[in-house]
Design a protein around this motif. Structure first.
Motif, mmCIF file in Angstrom:
data_model
loop_
_atom_site.group_PDB
_atom_site.id
_atom_site.type_symbol
_atom_site.label_atom_id
_atom_site.label_comp_id
_atom_site.label_asym_id
_atom_site.label_seq_id
_atom_site.Cartn_x
_atom_site.Cartn_y
_atom_site.Cartn_z
ATOM 1 N N ASN A 37 0.863 -1.170 0.000
ATOM 2 C CA ASN A 37 0.000 0.000 0.000
ATOM 3 C C ASN A 37 0.906 1.228 0.000
ATOM 4 O OD1 ASN A 37 -1.814 2.057 0.598
ATOM 5 N ND2 ASN A 37 -2.032 1.457 2.744
ATOM 6 N N CYS A 40 0.783 4.363 2.411
ATOM 7 C CA CYS A 40 1.152 4.264 3.827
ATOM 8 C C CYS A 40 2.474 3.535 4.019
ATOM 9 C CB CYS A 40 0.029 3.548 4.581
ATOM 10 S SG CYS A 40 0.251 3.395 6.350
ATOM 11 N N ASP A 42 2.658 0.132 3.823
ATOM 12 C CA ASP A 42 2.373 -1.219 4.333
ATOM 13 C C ASP A 42 2.735 -2.269 3.285
ATOM 14 O OD1 ASP A 42 1.035 0.163 6.420
ATOM 15 O OD2 ASP A 42 -0.796 0.196 5.226
ATOM 16 N N CYS A 66 1.633 -0.210 9.210
ATOM 17 C CA CYS A 66 0.999 0.467 10.333
ATOM 18 C C CYS A 66 0.177 -0.525 11.150
ATOM 19 C CB CYS A 66 0.122 1.601 9.822
ATOM 20 S SG CYS A 66 -1.309 1.036 8.894
ATOM 21 N N SER A 69 -2.991 -1.976 9.403
ATOM 22 C CA SER A 69 -2.777 -2.988 8.365
ATOM 23 C C SER A 69 -2.399 -4.335 8.970
ATOM 24 C CB SER A 69 -1.707 -2.527 7.365
ATOM 25 O OG SER A 69 -0.430 -2.456 7.981
ATOM 26 N N ARG A 126 -7.282 5.695 5.830
ATOM 27 C CA ARG A 126 -6.770 4.424 6.374
ATOM 28 C C ARG A 126 -7.454 3.204 5.767
ATOM 29 N NH1 ARG A 126 -3.579 5.608 10.557
ATOM 30 N NH2 ARG A 126 -2.411 3.904 9.665
ATOM 31 N N CYS A 129 -5.221 0.668 4.200
ATOM 32 C CA CYS A 129 -4.459 -0.098 5.197
ATOM 33 C C CYS A 129 -5.273 -1.320 5.635
ATOM 34 C CB CYS A 129 -4.169 0.765 6.420
ATOM 35 S SG CYS A 129 -3.309 2.303 6.060
#
Ligand code: ZN
Length: 148
Positions: A37, A40, A42, A66, A69, A126, A129
């Motif tokens: 991702n 972010c 991830d 994060c 995730s 988010r 995530c």
């Protein structure tokens, strides 16, 4: 955004993280799908093993990212382990609806602990995530479907 919503969301995630490291790892002999991702940072590598009947007999993930995730990946594994491929895809669809705020309270109970992430729908940045691991699941089941 309501602070109480944020607080309860993170409490659910943190308790999940603490209580459930069980799905960390790699399943040898299964399909592996790696997704990331970029918004972010991830990264997840999901591996799973299906039996002849299409039941997910084992599932695990490796990765970094994060809290949302990683917690979502662990909750996803818990939600689909032991389930049929088709039922798992239905859950992935349900999760996707939930995270966009399109479901009601009763429906999301089918997701088990993953329902704790419904609050992420309040935080659009988010959503990717939370859905990363479910997208990896969908891809992995697609690959498995073609192999059989
Ligand atoms: Zn993230």
């Amino acid at each position: 955004m309501a602070l109480s919503k944020l607080t309860s969301l993170y409490q659910a995630i943190i308790s999940e993280q603490a209580s459930n490291p069980a799905y960390r790892g790699h399943i040898s002999g299964g399909s592996v799908i790696e997704l990331h991702n970029p918004t972010c940072g991830d990264v997840i590598a999901l591996s799973l093993l299906l039996d002849e009947a299409g039941t997910i007999v084992d599932i695990a993930f490796e990765g970094e990212g994060c809290t949302i995730s990683m917690a979502s990946a662990s909750m996803m594994c818990a939600a689909v382990k032991g389930k049929k491929d088709k039922d798992s895809l239905s859950l992935a669809g349900l999760f996707s609806d939930m995270i966009q705020g399109k479901t009601d309270h009763q429906e999301v109970e089918m997701l088990g602990e993953a329902a704790a992430l419904s609050g992420v729908s309040q935080f659009p940045q988010r959503i990717k995530c939370a859905t990363l691991s479910w997208n990896a699941l969908k891809k992995a089941l697609e690959v498995e479907g073609k192999r059989r």
